[in-house]
Design a protein around this motif. Sequence first.
Motif, PDB file in Angstrom:
ATOM      1  N   SER A  32       0.687  -0.934   0.584  1.00 56.06           N
ATOM      2  CA  SER A  32       0.063   0.329  -0.114  1.00 56.06           C
ATOM      3  C   SER A  32       1.026   1.048  -0.210  1.00 56.06           C
ATOM      4  O   SER A  32       0.780   2.435  -0.263  1.00 56.06           O
ATOM      5  CB  SER A  32      -1.018   0.098   0.878  1.00 56.06           C
ATOM      6  N   GLN A  36      -0.065   4.588  -2.181  1.00 53.47           N
ATOM      7  CA  GLN A  36       0.583   6.074  -1.814  1.00 53.47           C
ATOM      8  C   GLN A  36       1.031   6.877  -2.011  1.00 53.47           C
ATOM      9  O   GLN A  36       0.350   7.962  -2.122  1.00 53.47           O
ATOM     10  CB  GLN A  36       0.004   5.862  -0.064  1.00 53.47           C
ATOM     11  N   LEU A  60      -6.280   8.745  -0.285  1.00 57.24           N
ATOM     12  CA  LEU A  60      -5.012   8.783   0.730  1.00 57.24           C
ATOM     13  C   LEU A  60      -5.108   9.435   2.057  1.00 57.24           C
ATOM     14  O   LEU A  60      -5.355  10.069   2.681  1.00 57.24           O
ATOM     15  CB  LEU A  60      -4.543  10.241   0.161  1.00 57.24           C
ATOM     16  N   LEU A  62      -2.386   9.030   4.811  1.00 49.79           N
ATOM     17  CA  LEU A  62      -1.319   9.107   5.832  1.00 49.79           C
ATOM     18  C   LEU A  62      -1.182   9.765   6.635  1.00 49.79           C
ATOM     19  O   LEU A  62      -0.386   9.137   7.951  1.00 49.79           O
ATOM     20  CB  LEU A  62      -0.528   9.927   4.965  1.00 49.79           C
TER      21      LEU A  62
END
Length: 356
Positions: A32, A36, A60, A62
């Motif tokens: 992933s 990303q 997204l 993060l």
Amino acid sequence: MVRLRNFKRFLDQSFVLTGLTVLTGLNSSGKSTLVQSLLLAHQAGLSPGDRVPLNAKPGLRLGQPVDLLALDATTTTVEVEIDVDESTTAWAFETQFDGFEDASYVLCDDARAPTFRPIYLGAERLGPRTSHGSAPAVSATVGDIELGDDGRFVAHALAVHARRDVAPDLVHPNQPRVTTLASQTEAWMSELVGAIQFEARLVPRTDITTLHVRSSSLGDWLLPTNVGFGISYALPVIVAGLTARPGDLLVIDSPEAHLHPAAQSAVARFLARVSSCGVQVIVETHSDHVLNGIRRSVVSGEVASDTVTIHFLAGRAEPERITIDQRGRPDHWPAGFFDQMEVDLRSITRPRPTDR
């Protein structure tokens, strides 16, 4: 080619991306993270200033700058470099600045847009619902089709764009005459779950869309809540593939979710077909049926073997790139690469003292 520096678990790692790229391997091994990085680069191109959000659509999530920087990094900068047709675009994201402890963004002084438009469907897609929402800023003639990274707007897309024609190479062989999105969605979904029809309607003067399903085995029009999870999870995958345009980047996490083995193979062959139409497809999967479906597409000639790349990530070990030949055979088969069936069968069939 994508090169990551100081990005989460990768201090300096490069990945080759081809027309159809498969990401597989152990959990929490970095699959992933690669996806990303592409979404972050896309977000950098959308940002008007030097602040690039770490939590944005599509897909997204993060967190904060501290979550982005590799633990062993010797600098505070995270770098993403994308090389397309010998043209390289690089982004340097600064993770430490005034107020970074509470920030949900990173700084990028030279935020240029990548050349692709990402379409992302995450592994956690929206399950069966009695009604669906409407996508923002979408009309029948203007704008891109918006599905949401969990597929929540798929019913709205079918209602608004039902008569839109799909690419000629994506027309299902069982439905060659009616090439609309509605008809082709039904044809490809029937390949997965048996003969099926969909009825998507906008509710006037609301932001609600209704979706009903009818299969040959049931006869009546039913709500998605009465036909199981597999249909709701697979539907946005099919619609995303049929509406993607050449040059787009289509990323599907776990296309196999809630599908039986034959359907998993079928959806993989569909995505291989999409990749042959100029759409760059990335599939993140743990399914050997998805892998074998792609291998079948190579053997049948639906997709060229040199356009398929597999990246196998196994914990802290170096990621391995695997290619397949025209007969669908991987060039090598690392330990842990879709070999669990053989491991289990050896254990099951091993002679035991009670067998004598």
